[in-house]
Design an enzyme around this catalytic site. Structure first.
Site, PDB file in Angstrom:
ATOM      1  NE  ARG A 347     -64.196  20.685 -15.700  1.00 36.66           N
ATOM      2  CZ  ARG A 347     -64.120  22.006 -15.623  1.00 36.66           C
ATOM      3  NH1 ARG A 347     -63.354  22.564 -14.726  1.00 36.66           N
ATOM      4  NH2 ARG A 347     -64.819  22.754 -16.451  1.00 36.66           N
ATOM      5  CD  GLU A 349     -60.217  19.516 -11.693  1.00 39.12           C
ATOM      6  OE1 GLU A 349     -59.653  20.372 -12.366  1.00 39.12           O
ATOM      7  OE2 GLU A 349     -61.125  19.769 -10.874  1.00 39.12           O
ATOM      8  NE  ARG A 355     -60.145  26.535  -4.296  1.00 34.70           N
ATOM      9  CZ  ARG A 355     -59.542  26.373  -5.463  1.00 34.70           C
ATOM     10  NH1 ARG A 355     -60.066  26.860  -6.560  1.00 34.70           N
ATOM     11  NH2 ARG A 355     -58.410  25.717  -5.540  1.00 34.70           N
ATOM     12  CG  HIS A 356     -61.676  21.592  -6.829  1.00 33.75           C
ATOM     13  ND1 HIS A 356     -60.775  22.308  -6.080  1.00 33.75           N
ATOM     14  CD2 HIS A 356     -61.541  22.013  -8.111  1.00 33.75           C
ATOM     15  CE1 HIS A 356     -60.108  23.127  -6.882  1.00 33.75           C
ATOM     16  NE2 HIS A 356     -60.562  22.974  -8.119  1.00 33.75           N
ATOM     17  CD  GLU A 497     -61.944  30.247 -11.855  1.00 36.34           C
ATOM     18  OE1 GLU A 497     -60.786  29.902 -11.639  1.00 36.34           O
ATOM     19  OE2 GLU A 497     -62.750  29.572 -12.523  1.00 36.34           O
ATOM     20  CB  SER A 500     -63.192  30.775 -16.697  1.00 37.19           C
ATOM     21  OG  SER A 500     -62.556  30.540 -15.490  1.00 37.19           O
ATOM     22  NE  ARG A 545     -65.265  26.210  -7.506  1.00 34.68           N
ATOM     23  CZ  ARG A 545     -64.106  26.199  -8.136  1.00 34.68           C
ATOM     24  NH1 ARG A 545     -63.612  27.310  -8.656  1.00 34.68           N
ATOM     25  NH2 ARG A 545     -63.419  25.080  -8.249  1.00 34.68           N
TER      26      ARG A 545
HETATM   27  P1  ATP Z   1     -60.389  25.721 -10.707  1.00 28.44           P
HETATM   28  O1  ATP Z   1     -59.135  26.374 -11.228  1.00 28.44           O
HETATM   29  O2  ATP Z   1     -60.932  26.373  -9.473  1.00 28.44           O
HETATM   30  O3  ATP Z   1     -60.244  24.242 -10.558  1.00 28.44           O
HETATM   31  P2  ATP Z   1     -61.287  25.861 -13.431  1.00 28.44           P
HETATM   32  O4  ATP Z   1     -60.414  26.961 -13.906  1.00 28.44           O
HETATM   33  O5  ATP Z   1     -60.969  24.475 -13.812  1.00 28.44           O
HETATM   34  O6  ATP Z   1     -61.497  25.963 -11.819  1.00 28.44           O
HETATM   35  P3  ATP Z   1     -63.353  26.313 -15.317  1.00 28.44           P
HETATM   36  O7  ATP Z   1     -62.948  25.156 -16.132  1.00 28.44           O
HETATM   37  O8  ATP Z   1     -63.045  27.652 -15.842  1.00 28.44           O
HETATM   38  O9  ATP Z   1     -62.762  26.190 -13.851  1.00 28.44           O
HETATM   39  O10 ATP Z   1     -64.910  26.171 -14.962  1.00 28.44           O
HETATM   40  C1  ATP Z   1     -65.796  27.265 -14.848  1.00 28.44           C
HETATM   41  C2  ATP Z   1     -66.362  27.388 -13.459  1.00 28.44           C
HETATM   42  O11 ATP Z   1     -66.840  26.141 -13.005  1.00 28.44           O
HETATM   43  C3  ATP Z   1     -65.375  27.808 -12.408  1.00 28.44           C
HETATM   44  O12 ATP Z   1     -65.258  29.184 -12.333  1.00 28.44           O
HETATM   45  C4  ATP Z   1     -66.007  27.278 -11.159  1.00 28.44           C
HETATM   46  O13 ATP Z   1     -67.004  28.164 -10.710  1.00 28.44           O
HETATM   47  C5  ATP Z   1     -66.648  26.022 -11.612  1.00 28.44           C
HETATM   48  N1  ATP Z   1     -65.816  24.856 -11.319  1.00 28.44           N
HETATM   49  C6  ATP Z   1     -64.735  24.424 -11.987  1.00 28.44           C
HETATM   50  N2  ATP Z   1     -64.259  23.282 -11.472  1.00 28.44           N
HETATM   51  C7  ATP Z   1     -65.069  22.975 -10.445  1.00 28.44           C
HETATM   52  C8  ATP Z   1     -65.104  21.886  -9.519  1.00 28.44           C
HETATM   53  N3  ATP Z   1     -64.226  20.896  -9.590  1.00 28.44           N
HETATM   54  N4  ATP Z   1     -66.079  21.884  -8.597  1.00 28.44           N
HETATM   55  C9  ATP Z   1     -66.993  22.873  -8.532  1.00 28.44           C
HETATM   56  N5  ATP Z   1     -67.012  23.917  -9.385  1.00 28.44           N
HETATM   57  C10 ATP Z   1     -66.062  23.976 -10.331  1.00 28.44           C
END
Ligand code: ATP
Length: 571
Positions: A347, A349, A355-356, A497, A500, A545
């Site tokens: 990602r 981002e 968390r990220h 979270e 998803s 996570r």
């Molecule tokens: P967030 O809103 O917290 O950035 P997301 O909605 O983008 O997460 P999803 O695309 O649904 O997350 O990804 C599924 C799972 O992957 C999430 O529930 C989370 O556990 C994990 N996840 C997502 N983005 C990250 C990240 N940047 N770093 C670590 N774990 C992540």
């Protein structure tokens, strides 16, 4: 090498007879009495000198023989730098501290381990702590014998001066200590060392000591932690500060990755992580899922183009997959009923939070739906409960060890058949009615903010006694699917979270419509072949996570082997 005769005997004293004669001749008158007296005096002086010389010669001889013994060092083959000529006893058996038992007492054994600590106890004895893995350490004693072998004073001095974190090979006899050794994990045995060779030496000064590496990380300066998210967790980390060793920052940990990895707490986290992954895999396999490997290099951004890493790919561009979503669905369309994958997800981002990460491990799954999208929800819930219920037993020691550094409350689970599944609207209602003041007006069709999610987690814990629950039926404004509410859900741990999931669109007409609204050509390869695909759904769990929040770590970066963040690509 000591010289054979470091203090040579002093030269012999002057001959005593002549001086008094000369003295007498000079005096002349009354010479009989005077010369007799002088002769006596001279004789006494000469005797004294002779005695002095004899004693000096004796001392010199003793010193010379001591030096000769030292130079010989009867233990010289039992210590030193390991070379291809280093010999261990043929009957010595290799041991591992985890499995050391009464059957080893009195036996000659070999241990390959790190010197965790070495200290001299006088000139004839040294104590060393030998660590094998995690916090498996044992006390070793090196004591010089009167004969100077198998251990000499020189050997004791040498072993006592080995730099901490050097890797050594020791041969020893296993013994029972008089009292349990409190400073080591192995309390009931100790090693009486007879040989010690340095296999690989550590430098005099380490970038981070093991003691510092075992402390809670002092701060995550890479992260811009929003106050409401970070403070509470970092203060938990600070609660572990009981020893005098100063804690290091996350950057120091990452700059000294080897010491970071050697710490018992990081090894316990890694063991828990590996076991959780294994539990995920075994549960899904036992429920008819097949594992597959989606590609990481893809031609188009998997989730609409934003937050994607682009890289040169011959004459074109390639992207790193943000999710295996597309490929999981191809597997289902391609005739697999249930599939899962475990692999990296990227990602792009610029999120500098606890968390990220820019790369994390996704535990993904996809399955056919027979009647209802909740079949998928129950499967995701089932696999996570399986992980939580089993990890408690399988990794009890590791979890306890992590808690000594990062204190946490027990992760509460629902009883069987009492799983907590709130609809999104029910969650918002709970927040409005029982949550903090600032959430009195939250609306049913707005997505929840992170502080809202955390507040809901605390409410669910209080009301239902669980740290794990599901929030189902997201409103369309929060999830890009069907009208009003969607067949989509999130799963939470301690109010955060971790997964998803939802039902996908398998109706070709509906799908084409959605594809067009996303600005994608429905005729592009892979997409146009959506013929006769059964109803299906799935979800993605972030392994990092799950590990971090289960253990209540202050950051997901501690759960990853090599965290990748917007500011960090090393090590
Ligand atoms: P967030 O809103 O917290 O950035 P997301 O909605 O983008 O997460 P999803 O695309 O649904 O997350 O990804 C599924 C799972 O992957 C999430 O529930 C989370 O556990 C994990 N996840 C997502 N983005 C990250 C990240 N940047 N770093 C670590 N774990 C992540």
């Amino acid at each position: 090498m000591a010289e054979p005769s470091a203090n040579p005997a002093p030269p012999p004293a002057d001959p005593p007879a002549e001086a008094p004669a000369a003295e007498g001749a000079a005096e002349g008158a009354g010479e009989g009495t005077v010369s007799k007296k002088a002769a006596k005096k001279a004789e006494a002086k000469a005797k004294k000198e002779a005695e002095k010389a004899r004693r000096a010669a004796e001392q010199a001889a003793a010193q010379a023989s001591r030096s000769a013994a030292q130079a010989e060092d009867l233990a010289k083959d039992n210590y030193g730098q390991e070379t291809h000529e280093t010999k261990l006893s043929a009957d010595a058996v290799a041991i591992h501290l985890k499995t050391l038992g009464d059957e080893h007492v009195g036996k000659t054994v070999v241990l390959r381990a790190w010197i965790q600590n070495a200290r001299m106890q006088g000139a004839k004895m040294a104590f060393v702590e030998l660590r094998e893995e995690g916090n498996w350490a044992i006390q070793g004693i090196v004591a010089a014998s009167a004969e100077g072998t198998p251990v000499s004073r020189q050997m004791v001095k040498w072993v006592g001066a080995i730099n901490p974190e050097s890797f050594v090979v020791v041969e020893a006899t296993v013994a029972k200590p008089l009292e349990p050794v409190k400073s080591c994990r192995v309390t009931n045995y100790e090693l009486h060392i007879t040989k010690c060779f340095v296999h690989a030496a550590a430098p005099n000064v380490l970038g981070m000591t093991l003691a510092a590496a075992n402390r809670p990380v002092a701060n995550f300066s890479d992260e811009e932690v929003p106050v409401e998210e970070g403070v509470e967790k970092l203060s938990i980390a600070a609660a572990g500060e009981t020893t005098g060793t100063p804690a290091a920052t996350m950057l120091t940990h990452l700059d000294n990755i080897v010491m970071h990895k050697r710490s018992a707490v990081q090894q316990a986290i890694a063991d828990i992580r590996a076991e959780m992954k294994e539990l995920y895999r075994s549960y899904l396999r036992s429920h008819g899922f097949k594992e597959f490997e989606p590609p990481c290099l893809i031609a188009a951004a998997s989730e609409g183009g934003a937050n994607v890493f682009r890289l040169p790919y011959f004459e074109k561009d390639a992207y790193l997959a943000q999710s295996p979503q597309f490929y999981k669905q191809i597997e289902i369309a391609g005739g697999r009923k249930r599939v899962f994958s475990i692999g990296p997800v990227f990602r792009a981002e610029n999120s500098n939070t606890p968390r990220h990460m820019t790369e994390f491990t996704g535990l993904d799954m996809e399955m056919e739906i027979n009647e209802d999208y909740r079949e998928v929800l129950y499967m995701l819930e089932g696999v996570l409960l399986h992980i939580f219920r089993n990890i408690k037993e399988r990794c009890a020691e590791e979890i306890a060890l992590v808690r000594t550094v990062y204190p946490s409350e027990e992760f509460l689970l629902p009883e069987n058949d009492k799983e907590v599944r709130l609809t999104f609207a029910e969650g918002q209602k709970l927040l409005r009615e029982e949550g903090p003041e600032e959430f009195r007006n939250v609306s049913d069709d707005e997505d929840m903010s992170t502080p809202q999610e955390k507040a809901l987690g605390a409410l669910v814990r209080k009301k239902y006694g669980t740290d794990f629950y599901v929030l189902d039926k997201f409103p369309e404004t929060a999830r890009p699917h069907q009208p009003k509410v969607t067949n989509a859900y999130d799963l939470f741990m301690r109010g955060q979270e971790i997964c998803s999931g939802g039902q996908r669109i398998n109706d070709p007409v509906e799908l084409e419509k959605r594809i067009r609204t996303k600005g994608v050509d429905p005729a592009s390869p892979g997409i146009k072949e959506q013929a006769g695909v059964p109803a299906h759904g799935g979800g993605g769990i972030g392994l990092d996570r799950v590990v971090a929040w289960y253990l209540n770590l202050p950051s997901v970066h501690l759960a990853a082997y090599y965290p990748r963040t917007p500011k960090r690509l090393l090590p």
